[in-house]
Design a protein around this motif. Structure first.
Motif: not given
Ligand code: F0G
Length: 353
Positions: A32, A49, A51, A170, A311, A313
């Motif tokens: 993060l 975040k 990924e 998270v 946040v 993603v």
């Protein structure tokens, strides 16, 4: 202790039983990252975040490890999926490792090169149909009714179970849920999974709930306009989907969280894509940046207050789609002769020392 993969780490929150094989490619535990420059510019506390750090470069690995483990547990020897690219890459990787047959159905000409390369390398049987993702999903859903074939698209509930772990991570890092969660929406499995994860963690650990802020591409914005898009189109091929399978669940996430599902144009997506790479050093694929484009839009509309904890993603790695990166960039390498003097002169001449 070293990270042991999602099934081991979040066992008590997942449908992991004694007979479930704890397979892993070290998925999950993704960073993060604080968006220092974005946060300063807009006076918010924003994080990404990331990924794309997952083993096959997208968030799909979280759901796939769970779905594949359950397929193995049930004795299935073949998995099938429709995909805009990332699901097929992930399914193919986990199937290869587990020794399962993997069949993927993709929309012809509309999947990023890196994703196709992955499916090829992991040894999937690949069918490219002259239709879009929605057509492919309709076909594989029928095939998945066959008892020997397990469907591993996000309509498989185990996919959602695995993917909800991103919400746990998270909360584990921030100590609570953020105020807002910005996320791209395609087939709407991931927004469904995050919302489920936030709700479950809140019940167990009182981590609170974010407002869920989902963003579709304007050429494929079925949920926003409440109608099926027969011919979805967007530069973010990952979310080129006109009839999302988890439509209802996405609407529920929006309503229950008091959030929004909105759309961003391809221009806004590309702008965010380039901005994030150039200003934060984070190269995520175009569709992933629907979350950041959504944040920019929400900030401009005054939907996000100063000081808010946010946040975004970033669902997949930018390297999956090198063609789009190069096509939309005006930066081209300058070709020079292999001559030290010429090269020196060119570089010194172009920099201010
Ligand atoms: N971002 C990326 C990079 C994706 O690959 C996808 C979906 C999404 C966002 C949207 O997630 O469908 O859960 O709303 N890709 C699927 C695939 C459809 O086949 O790889 P969603």
């Amino acid at each position: 202790m070293a990270w042991q993969g999602l099934l081991q780490e979040y066992k008590e929150y997942l449908p992991v039983g004694e007979k479930t094989p704890l397979i892993s490619l070290h998925e999950g535990n993704t960073p993060l990252i604080k968006l220092e420059n974005l946060s300063k510019k807009y006076q918010v506390e924003a994080y990404a975040k990331v990924e794309g750090i997952n083993p096959t470069g997208s968030f799909k690995d979280r759901g796939m490890v769970m779905a594949m483990a359950k397929a193995i547990e049930s004795g299935s020897k073949t998995v099938i999926c429709a995909s805009t690219g990332n699901t097929s890459a992930s399914a193919a990787a986990f199937a290869a490792r587990a020794g399962l047959r993997c069949i993927v159905v993709i929309p012809e000409g509309k999947i990023a090169q890196g994703k196709l390369a992955q499916a090829v390398m992991y040894g999937a049987e690949i069918y490219s149909i002259q239709g879009n993702f929605d057509d492919a999903l309709r076909i594989v859903r029928k095939l998945g009714e066959h008892e020997d074939i397990t469907l591993v698209n996000s309509v498989n509930p185990y996919r959602i179970e695995g993917q909800k772990t991103a919400a746990f991570e998270v909360c584990d890092v921030l100590g609570k849920a953020p105020d807002y969660l910005f996320i791209p929406v395609g087939n709407a499995g991931n927004i469904t999974a995050y919302w489920k994860g936030f709700k479950e963690y809140n019940e167990q650990k009182q981590t609170g709930l974010p407002k869920m802020m989902g963003y579709e591409a304007s050429g494929a914005a079925a949920i926003v306009h409440d109608r099926i898009f027969e011919n979805p189109e967007t530069v973010g091929t990952a979310i080129r989907i006109g009839n999302p399978a988890s439509w209802k669940q996405a609407v529920a996430a929006r309503e229950e969280s008091n959030g929004t599902i909105d759309e961003i144009t391809d221009e806004q997506m590309i702008e965010a894509y380039q901005w994030m790479a150039a200003n934060e050093g984070i190269f995520a694929e175009p569709a992933s940046n629907a979350s950041v484009a959504g944040l920019f839009k929400a900030l401009e509309e005054g939907k996000v207050e100063k000081g808010a904890q946010v946040v975004c993603v970033l669902t997949g790695n930018g390297l999956k789609d090198p063609n789009t990166a190069i096509e939309y960039s005006d930066v081209k390498p300058r070709v020079l002769p292999n001559d030290e003097e010429v090269v020196m002169k060119e570089i010194v001449g172009s920099v201010t020392l």
